[in-house]
Write a protein that holds these residues in place. Structure first.
Motif, PDB file in Angstrom:
ATOM      1  N   PRO A   1      -4.216  35.913 -38.531  1.00 55.48           N
ATOM      2  CA  PRO A   1      -5.004  35.727 -37.312  1.00 55.48           C
ATOM      3  C   PRO A   1      -6.424  36.249 -37.481  1.00 55.48           C
ATOM      4  CG  PRO A   1      -3.212  37.316 -36.968  1.00 55.48           C
ATOM      5  CD  PRO A   1      -3.083  36.795 -38.348  1.00 55.48           C
ATOM      6  N   TYR A   2      -7.350  35.671 -36.710  1.00 55.34           N
ATOM      7  CA  TYR A   2      -8.748  36.078 -36.778  1.00 55.34           C
ATOM      8  C   TYR A   2      -9.363  36.046 -35.378  1.00 55.34           C
ATOM      9  CZ  TYR A   2      -9.233  30.982 -36.926  1.00 55.34           C
ATOM     10  OH  TYR A   2      -9.136  29.650 -36.654  1.00 55.34           O
ATOM     11  N   GLU A   3     -10.470  36.749 -35.215  1.00 56.94           N
ATOM     12  CA  GLU A   3     -11.138  36.874 -33.925  1.00 56.94           C
ATOM     13  C   GLU A   3     -11.568  35.498 -33.410  1.00 56.94           C
ATOM     14  OE1 GLU A   3     -14.804  39.360 -31.897  1.00 56.94           O
ATOM     15  OE2 GLU A   3     -14.228  39.760 -33.958  1.00 56.94           O
ATOM     16  N   ASN A   4     -11.354  35.283 -32.120  1.00 55.52           N
ATOM     17  CA  ASN A   4     -11.701  34.043 -31.418  1.00 55.52           C
ATOM     18  C   ASN A   4     -10.882  32.838 -31.861  1.00 55.52           C
ATOM     19  OD1 ASN A   4     -13.674  35.218 -29.711  1.00 55.52           O
ATOM     20  ND2 ASN A   4     -15.094  35.217 -31.423  1.00 55.52           N
ATOM     21  N   MET A   5      -9.784  33.070 -32.544  1.00 51.73           N
ATOM     22  CA  MET A   5      -8.880  31.998 -32.941  1.00 51.73           C
ATOM     23  C   MET A   5      -8.307  31.338 -31.691  1.00 51.73           C
ATOM     24  SD  MET A   5      -5.460  32.379 -35.296  1.00 51.73           S
ATOM     25  CE  MET A   5      -4.706  33.573 -34.208  1.00 51.73           C
ATOM     26  N   MET A   6      -8.028  30.054 -31.782  1.00 53.02           N
ATOM     27  CA  MET A   6      -7.397  29.321 -30.686  1.00 53.02           C
ATOM     28  C   MET A   6      -6.013  28.885 -31.157  1.00 53.02           C
ATOM     29  SD  MET A   6      -9.833  28.985 -28.354  1.00 53.02           S
ATOM     30  CE  MET A   6     -10.645  27.595 -27.645  1.00 53.02           C
ATOM     31  N   THR A   7      -4.998  29.151 -30.339  1.00 53.41           N
ATOM     32  CA  THR A   7      -3.644  28.675 -30.616  1.00 53.41           C
ATOM     33  C   THR A   7      -3.065  28.113 -29.325  1.00 53.41           C
ATOM     34  OG1 THR A   7      -2.640  30.831 -30.136  1.00 53.41           O
ATOM     35  CG2 THR A   7      -3.202  30.375 -32.442  1.00 53.41           C
ATOM     36  N   GLN A   8      -1.992  27.386 -29.471  1.00 51.70           N
ATOM     37  CA  GLN A   8      -1.250  26.940 -28.306  1.00 51.70           C
ATOM     38  C   GLN A   8      -0.052  27.862 -28.128  1.00 51.70           C
ATOM     39  OE1 GLN A   8      -2.058  24.325 -30.735  1.00 51.70           O
ATOM     40  NE2 GLN A   8      -3.944  24.173 -29.571  1.00 51.70           N
ATOM     41  N   ILE A   9       0.433  27.919 -26.889  1.00 53.87           N
ATOM     42  CA  ILE A   9       1.579  28.764 -26.568  1.00 53.87           C
ATOM     43  C   ILE A   9       2.604  27.934 -25.818  1.00 53.87           C
ATOM     44  CG2 ILE A   9       0.432  29.549 -24.455  1.00 53.87           C
ATOM     45  CD1 ILE A   9       2.001  32.160 -24.638  1.00 53.87           C
ATOM     46  N   ARG A  10       3.875  28.232 -26.094  1.00 59.00           N
ATOM     47  CA  ARG A  10       4.970  27.688 -25.293  1.00 59.00           C
ATOM     48  C   ARG A  10       6.029  28.781 -25.160  1.00 59.00           C
ATOM     49  NH1 ARG A  10       6.331  23.100 -29.619  1.00 59.00           N
ATOM     50  NH2 ARG A  10       7.115  24.439 -31.256  1.00 59.00           N
ATOM     51  N   TRP A  11       6.791  28.700 -24.098  1.00 58.59           N
ATOM     52  CA  TRP A  11       7.772  29.717 -23.769  1.00 58.59           C
ATOM     53  C   TRP A  11       9.154  29.264 -24.217  1.00 58.59           C
ATOM     54  CZ3 TRP A  11       3.336  28.804 -21.391  1.00 58.59           C
ATOM     55  CH2 TRP A  11       2.580  29.882 -20.927  1.00 58.59           C
ATOM     56  N   GLN A  12       9.844  30.095 -25.008  1.00 57.23           N
ATOM     57  CA  GLN A  12      11.173  29.729 -25.494  1.00 57.23           C
ATOM     58  C   GLN A  12      12.180  29.600 -24.352  1.00 57.23           C
ATOM     59  OE1 GLN A  12      12.319  32.477 -28.576  1.00 57.23           O
ATOM     60  NE2 GLN A  12      10.845  31.644 -30.021  1.00 57.23           N
ATOM     61  N   HIS A  13      12.094  30.483 -23.368  1.00 61.09           N
ATOM     62  CA  HIS A  13      13.051  30.485 -22.260  1.00 61.09           C
ATOM     63  C   HIS A  13      12.961  29.203 -21.427  1.00 61.09           C
ATOM     64  CE1 HIS A  13      15.647  32.260 -19.194  1.00 61.09           C
ATOM     65  NE2 HIS A  13      14.800  31.793 -18.294  1.00 61.09           N
ATOM     66  N   TYR A  14      11.784  28.615 -21.368  1.00 62.15           N
ATOM     67  CA  TYR A  14      11.570  27.475 -20.479  1.00 62.15           C
ATOM     68  C   TYR A  14      11.490  26.143 -21.211  1.00 62.15           C
ATOM     69  CZ  TYR A  14      10.713  31.157 -17.131  1.00 62.15           C
ATOM     70  OH  TYR A  14      10.841  32.264 -16.330  1.00 62.15           O
ATOM     71  N   MET A  15      12.002  26.080 -22.455  1.00 57.80           N
ATOM     72  CA  MET A  15      12.023  24.809 -23.181  1.00 57.80           C
ATOM     73  C   MET A  15      12.792  23.786 -22.343  1.00 57.80           C
ATOM     74  SD  MET A  15      10.425  25.067 -25.999  1.00 57.80           S
ATOM     75  CE  MET A  15      10.038  26.073 -27.385  1.00 57.80           C
ATOM     76  N   GLY A  16      12.242  22.624 -22.214  1.00 57.85           N
ATOM     77  CA  GLY A  16      12.900  21.576 -21.436  1.00 57.85           C
ATOM     78  C   GLY A  16      12.477  21.534 -19.985  1.00 57.85           C
ATOM     79  N   TYR A  17      11.821  22.587 -19.486  1.00 57.94           N
ATOM     80  CA  TYR A  17      11.315  22.572 -18.120  1.00 57.94           C
ATOM     81  C   TYR A  17      10.054  21.710 -18.088  1.00 57.94           C
ATOM     82  CZ  TYR A  17      14.170  26.569 -16.563  1.00 57.94           C
ATOM     83  OH  TYR A  17      15.185  27.396 -16.218  1.00 57.94           O
ATOM     84  N   PRO A  18       9.868  20.904 -17.046  1.00 56.96           N
ATOM     85  CA  PRO A  18       8.649  20.087 -16.971  1.00 56.96           C
ATOM     86  C   PRO A  18       7.376  20.939 -16.957  1.00 56.96           C
ATOM     87  CG  PRO A  18      10.209  19.455 -15.248  1.00 56.96           C
ATOM     88  CD  PRO A  18      10.770  20.656 -15.952  1.00 56.96           C
ATOM     89  N   GLU A  19       7.448  22.164 -16.423  1.00 51.84           N
ATOM     90  CA  GLU A  19       6.276  23.030 -16.339  1.00 51.84           C
ATOM     91  C   GLU A  19       5.909  23.646 -17.689  1.00 51.84           C
ATOM     92  OE1 GLU A  19       9.137  23.807 -14.674  1.00 51.84           O
ATOM     93  OE2 GLU A  19       8.718  23.155 -12.649  1.00 51.84           O
ATOM     94  N   ASN A  20       6.803  23.557 -18.673  1.00 51.86           N
ATOM     95  CA  ASN A  20       6.572  24.216 -19.958  1.00 51.86           C
ATOM     96  C   ASN A  20       5.652  23.388 -20.844  1.00 51.86           C
ATOM     97  OD1 ASN A  20       6.639  26.107 -21.965  1.00 51.86           O
ATOM     98  ND2 ASN A  20       8.656  25.581 -22.705  1.00 51.86           N
ATOM     99  N   GLU A  21       4.519  23.062 -20.293  1.00 49.32           N
ATOM    100  CA  GLU A  21       3.519  22.370 -21.088  1.00 49.32           C
ATOM    101  C   GLU A  21       2.877  23.360 -22.045  1.00 49.32           C
ATOM    102  OE1 GLU A  21      -0.253  22.614 -18.103  1.00 49.32           O
ATOM    103  OE2 GLU A  21       1.452  21.385 -17.525  1.00 49.32           O
TER     104      GLU A  21
END
Length: 104
Positions: free
Chosen positions: A22-42
């Motif tokens: 990892p480095y400063e100002n890096m951009m990543t995407q995040i998703r939640w394991q608990h909410y996989m399959g939920y429509p809100e888990n974009e």
């Protein structure tokens, strides 16, 4: 108003994930394991504002800001929830767990 998330993470070694740590100002995407399959888990995008990282253990702590100020569903920033940090939404770079903010 910015939305912040604090998490501990394990970064994938280069042969399993991202070729650089990892480095400063890096951009990543995040998703939640608990909410996989939920429509809100974009997938949402984070900017790494502060982090520490141990090259020997591949572990660290990060304080990140969501790029979008759009609200998250209630409870999605609760400590203890497991997350995945990805590149392009499909390559897992790290796994983590949401924690309380640490003092530096």
């Amino acid at each position: 108003m910015p939305i912040w998330i604090h998490f501990e993470y394990v970064w994938m070694p280069p042969n399993f994930g991202h070729p650089i740590p990892p480095y400063e100002n890096m951009m990543t995407q995040i998703r939640w394991q608990h909410y996989m399959g939920y429509p809100e888990n974009e997938i949402r995008t984070l900017k790494w504002e502060y982090f520490d990282y141990d090259l020997l253990t591949n572990q660290g702590y990060a304080k990140c800001r969501f790029i979008s100020d759009g609200p998250l569903p209630e409870g999605w920033l609760e400590p203890g929830l497991f997350i995945e940090l990805t590149s392009g939404g499909d390559r897992v770079m790290a796994v983590g767990k949401i924690v309380e903010e640490r003092s530096r």
